[in-house]
Design a protein around this motif. Structure first.
Motif, PDB file in Angstrom:
ATOM      1  N   LEU A   1       0.889  -1.265  -0.160  1.00 34.06           N
ATOM      2  CA  LEU A   1       0.060  -0.152  -0.070  1.00 34.06           C
ATOM      3  C   LEU A   1       0.814   1.263   0.114  1.00 34.06           C
ATOM      4  CD1 LEU A   1      -2.945  -1.260   2.173  1.00 34.06           C
ATOM      5  CD2 LEU A   1      -2.530  -1.212  -0.243  1.00 34.06           C
TER       6      LEU A   1
ATOM      7  N   PRO B   1     -11.126  -2.245  -1.806  1.00 33.14           N
ATOM      8  CA  PRO B   1     -11.055  -0.711  -1.372  1.00 33.14           C
ATOM      9  C   PRO B   1      -9.585  -0.147  -0.866  1.00 33.14           C
ATOM     10  CG  PRO B   1     -12.998  -1.559  -0.553  1.00 33.14           C
ATOM     11  CD  PRO B   1     -12.061  -2.642  -0.636  1.00 33.14           C
ATOM     12  N   ALA B   2      -9.102  -0.565  -0.173  1.00 33.35           N
ATOM     13  CA  ALA B   2      -7.474  -0.006   0.184  1.00 33.35           C
ATOM     14  C   ALA B   2      -6.665  -0.329  -1.048  1.00 33.35           C
ATOM     15  CB  ALA B   2      -7.082  -0.848   1.611  1.00 33.35           C
ATOM     16  N   TRP B   3      -6.812  -1.295  -1.734  1.00 34.98           N
ATOM     17  CA  TRP B   3      -5.940  -1.471  -2.961  1.00 34.98           C
ATOM     18  C   TRP B   3      -6.325  -0.011  -3.840  1.00 34.98           C
ATOM     19  CZ3 TRP B   3      -1.499  -2.807  -4.288  1.00 34.98           C
ATOM     20  CH2 TRP B   3      -1.175  -3.238  -5.902  1.00 34.98           C
ATOM     21  N   SER B   4      -7.388  -0.113  -4.317  1.00 32.64           N
ATOM     22  CA  SER B   4      -7.816   1.146  -5.032  1.00 32.64           C
ATOM     23  C   SER B   4      -7.489   2.396  -4.664  1.00 32.64           C
ATOM     24  CB  SER B   4      -9.377   1.032  -5.029  1.00 32.64           C
ATOM     25  OG  SER B   4      -9.925  -0.232  -5.628  1.00 32.64           O
ATOM     26  N   ALA B   5      -7.470   2.770  -3.473  1.00 28.81           N
ATOM     27  CA  ALA B   5      -7.256   3.843  -2.866  1.00 28.81           C
ATOM     28  C   ALA B   5      -5.416   3.921  -3.007  1.00 28.81           C
ATOM     29  CB  ALA B   5      -7.387   4.065  -1.325  1.00 28.81           C
ATOM     30  N   ALA B   6      -4.719   3.038  -2.613  1.00 31.18           N
ATOM     31  CA  ALA B   6      -3.393   3.213  -3.023  1.00 31.18           C
ATOM     32  C   ALA B   6      -2.926   3.283  -4.493  1.00 31.18           C
ATOM     33  CB  ALA B   6      -2.732   1.668  -2.480  1.00 31.18           C
TER      34      ALA B   6
ATOM     35  N   ALA C   1      -4.198   5.186  -6.403  1.00 30.46           N
ATOM     36  CA  ALA C   1      -4.455   6.805  -6.850  1.00 30.46           C
ATOM     37  C   ALA C   1      -3.188   7.275  -7.091  1.00 30.46           C
ATOM     38  CB  ALA C   1      -5.479   7.165  -6.004  1.00 30.46           C
TER      39      ALA C   1
END
Length: 285
Positions: free
Chosen positions: A103, A125-130, A132
């Motif tokens: 992350l 969701p945490a992966w998608s945020a990273a 970014a």
């Protein structure tokens, strides 16, 4: 006498500087591409993280383990201090023991390409945020996709589309095959027995010299039928010491009796080296 003391001090500083330069140069030369494949099964606790260094020096990181600190410590000991570039980062599936270490990586390293699967479950969701913070290319893996790094071929064996909505994260885990000359490695992520059966039914090329055992050696995979197809010489289990899951399962270890088994909880970091014809193994840090 004063001038002589200054001269002696200058010589001491100069010799120390030259010695430091020699050490840095030696480290740099030791980490230059040597025309061989290096695959490092990193010691990151109860999770997976695999660094692949192609014969031409390009670097691929498959998963990142559960701890950013553990991953960065391992990368720091393997990569030159000035090297903050990864040619590809692969996430097999968005579970914390494979994903969490990755992350913060996008803020610290220049990552050319990300390879992952359709992210619907787990900690997606945490992966998608990273992601970014990722400015490079992103590729969604599909069966049959092939990546070529010098003479190293990386082939996606799983998943195949379409995946059923109820497919678990583990069953949808990315499975990779590495081929370099006559040597092959199979990286199973957290694939379950259902995935193994699908690979067998599809006639995928499973025979491999080195098997990265699925799901930390759990009892839900690495079936006898699957092992009969793979016939590995070496089986690597990435697992944390005294983990609460009881990994690796005794039944799985029994089925692996015909292969040499190495485990990160017992052996530390495991390095597989190949010139395309032979294999060498190093263990420990």
């Amino acid at each position: 006498m004063l001038a002589s003391s200054k001269y002696i001090s200058f010589r001491i500083y100069l010799l120390g500087f030259l010695a430091l330069c020699a050490v840095v140069a030696g480290l740099a030369l030791a980490r230059l591409p040597d025309g061989r494949l290096h695959v490092y099964f990193l010691d990151v606790g109860q999770g997976d993280a695999i660094l692949i260094r192609a014969p031409d020096g390009r670097q691929v990181l498959v998963d990142g383990g559960p701890s950013p600190a553990a991953l960065l410590d391992e990368l720091g000991s393997l990569l030159p201090f000035w090297d903050r570039t990864l040619d590809m980062v692969v996430l097999t599936h968005p579970d914390t023991d494979h994903m969490n270490g990755l992350l913060p990586l996008f803020e610290r390293y220049r990552i050319a390409t990300v390879l992952d699967t359709v992210q619907d479950g787990g900690e997606a969701p945490a992966w998608s945020a990273a992601l970014a913070a990722h400015r490079g290319q992103r590729i969604t893996a599909r069966r049959g996709m092939r990546l070529v790094l010098d003479d190293l071929r990386i082939t996606v064996l799983h998943p195949a589309e379409p995946l059923l909505p109820e497919t678990s994260d583990n069953a949808a885990s990315l499975v990779l095959r590495l081929d370099y000359g006559e040597i092959s490695l199979l990286l199973m992520g957290d694939a379950e027995q259902a995935t193994e059966e699908a690979l067998l039914a599809a006639g995928q090329p499973l025979q491999a010299d080195v098997l990265k055992v699925a799901h930390h050696g759990s009892g839900g995979g690495t079936s006898a039928a699957f092992l009969a197809a793979v016939q590995p010489q070496l089986a690597v289990i990435q697992v944390g010491a005294d983990n609460r899951f009881g990994h690796p399962h005794p039944d799985t270890l029994a089925r692996l009796a015909q292969a040499q088994v190495l485990r990160t909880d017992q052996d530390g970091r495991i390095e597989v080296i190949s010139d395309g014809r032979r294999l060498w193994i190093r263990v420990g840090h």
